[in-house]
Design a protein around this motif. Structure first.
Motif, PDB file in Angstrom:
ATOM      1  N   VAL A  15      19.279  -8.684   4.604  1.00  0.00           N
ATOM      2  CA  VAL A  15      19.876  -9.818   3.647  1.00  0.00           C
ATOM      3  C   VAL A  15      18.859 -10.677   3.248  1.00  0.00           C
ATOM      4  O   VAL A  15      19.198 -11.944   2.536  1.00  0.00           O
ATOM      5  CB  VAL A  15      21.135 -10.308   4.267  1.00  0.00           C
ATOM      6  N   SER A  16      17.588 -10.461   3.297  1.00  0.00           N
ATOM      7  CA  SER A  16      16.449 -11.430   2.867  1.00  0.00           C
ATOM      8  C   SER A  16      16.728 -11.603   1.473  1.00  0.00           C
ATOM      9  O   SER A  16      16.835 -10.658   0.573  1.00  0.00           O
ATOM     10  CB  SER A  16      15.018 -10.759   3.230  1.00  0.00           C
ATOM     11  N   SER A  17      15.856 -12.744   0.948  1.00  0.00           N
ATOM     12  CA  SER A  17      15.811 -13.160  -0.587  1.00  0.00           C
ATOM     13  C   SER A  17      14.505 -12.694  -0.984  1.00  0.00           C
ATOM     14  O   SER A  17      14.410 -12.555  -2.224  1.00  0.00           O
ATOM     15  CB  SER A  17      16.090 -14.708  -0.573  1.00  0.00           C
ATOM     16  N   GLU A  18      13.680 -12.319   0.153  1.00  0.00           N
ATOM     17  CA  GLU A  18      12.214 -12.252  -0.485  1.00  0.00           C
ATOM     18  C   GLU A  18      11.510 -11.265   0.514  1.00  0.00           C
ATOM     19  O   GLU A  18      11.518 -11.675   1.809  1.00  0.00           O
ATOM     20  CB  GLU A  18      11.487 -13.153  -0.914  1.00  0.00           C
ATOM     21  N   GLU A  19      10.895 -10.150   0.121  1.00  0.00           N
ATOM     22  CA  GLU A  19      10.337  -9.229   1.258  1.00  0.00           C
ATOM     23  C   GLU A  19       8.955  -8.440   0.866  1.00  0.00           C
ATOM     24  O   GLU A  19       8.786  -8.598  -0.456  1.00  0.00           O
ATOM     25  CB  GLU A  19      11.229  -8.159   2.067  1.00  0.00           C
ATOM     26  N   GLY A  20       8.242  -8.131   1.715  1.00  0.00           N
ATOM     27  CA  GLY A  20       7.114  -7.229   1.199  1.00  0.00           C
ATOM     28  C   GLY A  20       7.820  -5.971   1.337  1.00  0.00           C
ATOM     29  O   GLY A  20       8.042  -5.074   0.459  1.00  0.00           O
ATOM     30  N   GLN A  21       7.945  -5.485   2.793  1.00  0.00           N
ATOM     31  CA  GLN A  21       8.422  -4.095   3.271  1.00  0.00           C
ATOM     32  C   GLN A  21       8.756  -4.262   4.516  1.00  0.00           C
ATOM     33  O   GLN A  21       7.822  -4.381   5.337  1.00  0.00           O
ATOM     34  CB  GLN A  21       7.686  -2.988   2.694  1.00  0.00           C
TER      35      GLN A  21
END
Length: 390
Positions: A301-307
């Motif tokens: 449920v992150s708002s921003e990720e790399g992977q």
């Protein structure tokens, strides 16, 4: 072919701090590359500790003071120019950047690689000042591209750094898209996802039963799990605010630590669900499979990720994944038509009826583990990339 990877190693194998990038670099260092040889320079691990991992294939840092003095005395103008570049373009100490460059020089002299593979954008500018920077092909892996939207200074940093290497690899299609927006041509980009150790991350029916019995959780209770640092960007608190209105018999397990821990516990108590929310803290990697096995839904449920490695680990153990639409492009799998994924705007009111239709009545008997992201398969993809670069 000889490849020198430059990055970090996790604390459990000698690093003095841990990051996701460090775990990736270590896992890749443990795989087979056929007749080729992968060497690993860890800028956060002393040389004596690195050597204990595998002889000359692992290189740690030293403090090359004599070399520093020679560079400053022999080439004073070049030395001042290098420090000026660091001060103008990096958001960390120029002396730290110089430390990186000197250790990269030392490793390149020792290995004489065909390719230097940098595992952080922050290593590119120091590497560009190496006297050996043009002697080998170079590639940087972008594990994530953050804070570039509406931020010209950050965009400029990426554009400058990426212009100083020959090739770029990214983990996802979303990163590939962002790289294009930063002026990197498609001919210079490779897309290779992260992986997972399938010997560690596997589904275990016995561990599912054991852990759920210990926690007093029936098969009719839906256990949500998130494995991540507990902070605003990871979305755990916002998701819990929605979960309390789901009408479901749920438990929410959070593995990790972070600044939002107290806020989550306070909200759970205020909402009368303190007995349904468990902050488990840090769990060693060999034990994580038990929690993945016992859970029903992975809440990504992150708002921003790399992977996120944790999402790949969850998928490998057969978990279904609720994923925030904002980060759907960061997944290693195609999620749109994959029944194992439910994509939703998790920072907006969720349609819990729709969610229940997708989730059904989760049980261990339905689990379908996957091995398509085993680290050896990912290493084979990198080896193919090295061959294409040369």
């Amino acid at each position: 072919m000889k490849i020198l990877a430059v990055g970090q190693l996790p604390t459990e194998v000698g690093g003095n701090y841990s990051t996701g990038m460090g775990k990736v670099m270590y896992e890749l260092s443990c795989q087979s590359y056929g007749t080729d040889t992968l060497y690993s320079l860890a800028v956060n691990c002393r040389h004596s500790a690195a050597r204990r991992l595998g002889g000359d294939r692992y290189i740690g840092y030293t403090f090359p003071l004599l070399r520093l003095c020679k560079d400053a005395l022999r080439h004073p103008a070049r030395f001042r120019s290098e420090l000026r570049d660091y001060r103008c373009n990096l958001n960390y100490s120029p002396w730290r950047a110089l430390f990186y460059r000197l250790n990269i020089d030392r490793a390149v002299r020792s290995v004489n690689p065909n390719i230097v593979h940098l595992h952080s954008i922050d290593l590119v500018i120091p590497f560009s000042h190496s006297e050996y920077a043009k002697a080998a092909k170079s590639v940087v892996t972008c594990h994530g591209i953050f804070q570039t939207e509406g931020n010209p200074q950050r965009c400029g940093y990426y554009e400058d750094s990426l212009s100083r290497v020959d090739y770029v690899s990214g983990l996802t299609k979303e990163i590939h898209r962002k790289l294009g927006g930063l002026g990197v041509s498609s001919q210079r980009i490779f897309t290779i996802p992260n992986g997972v150790d399938t010997s560690k991350f596997r589904y275990s029916e016995s561990e599912r039963k054991r852990l759920r019995e210990e926690q007093g959780i029936s098969e009719h209770t839906v256990v949500f799990l998130t494995v991540a640092s507990i902070q605003k960007r990871k979305g755990q608190l916002d998701f819990l605010r929605q979960l309390v209105h789901s009408g479901m018999d749920f438990r929410y397990w959070l593995i990790g630590k972070g600044p939002d821990s107290d806020s989550i516990l306070a909200f759970a108590a205020e909402s009368g669900v303190a007995d349904r929310v468990t902050l488990i803290g840090y769990v060693d990697a060999p034990k994580l499979y038990s929690y993945y096995s016992a859970a029903d839904i992975y809440a990504h449920v992150s708002s921003e990720e790399g992977q996120a490695l944790s999402e790949i680990e969850a998928y490998t153990t057969g978990l279904r994944v609720l994923v925030n639409r904002k980060i759907a492009g960061t997944l290693a799998n195609e999620a749109e038509n994959n029944p194992r994924y439910h994509i939703a705007d998790t920072d907006q009111p969720l349609d819990w009826d729709e969610f229940r239709r997708w989730a059904g009545n989760p049980s261990g008997a339905e689990r379908v583990p996957s091995s398509r992201f085993d680290w050896q398969h990912i290493a084979d993809m990198y080896r193919a990339m090295y061959g294409k670069i040369l």
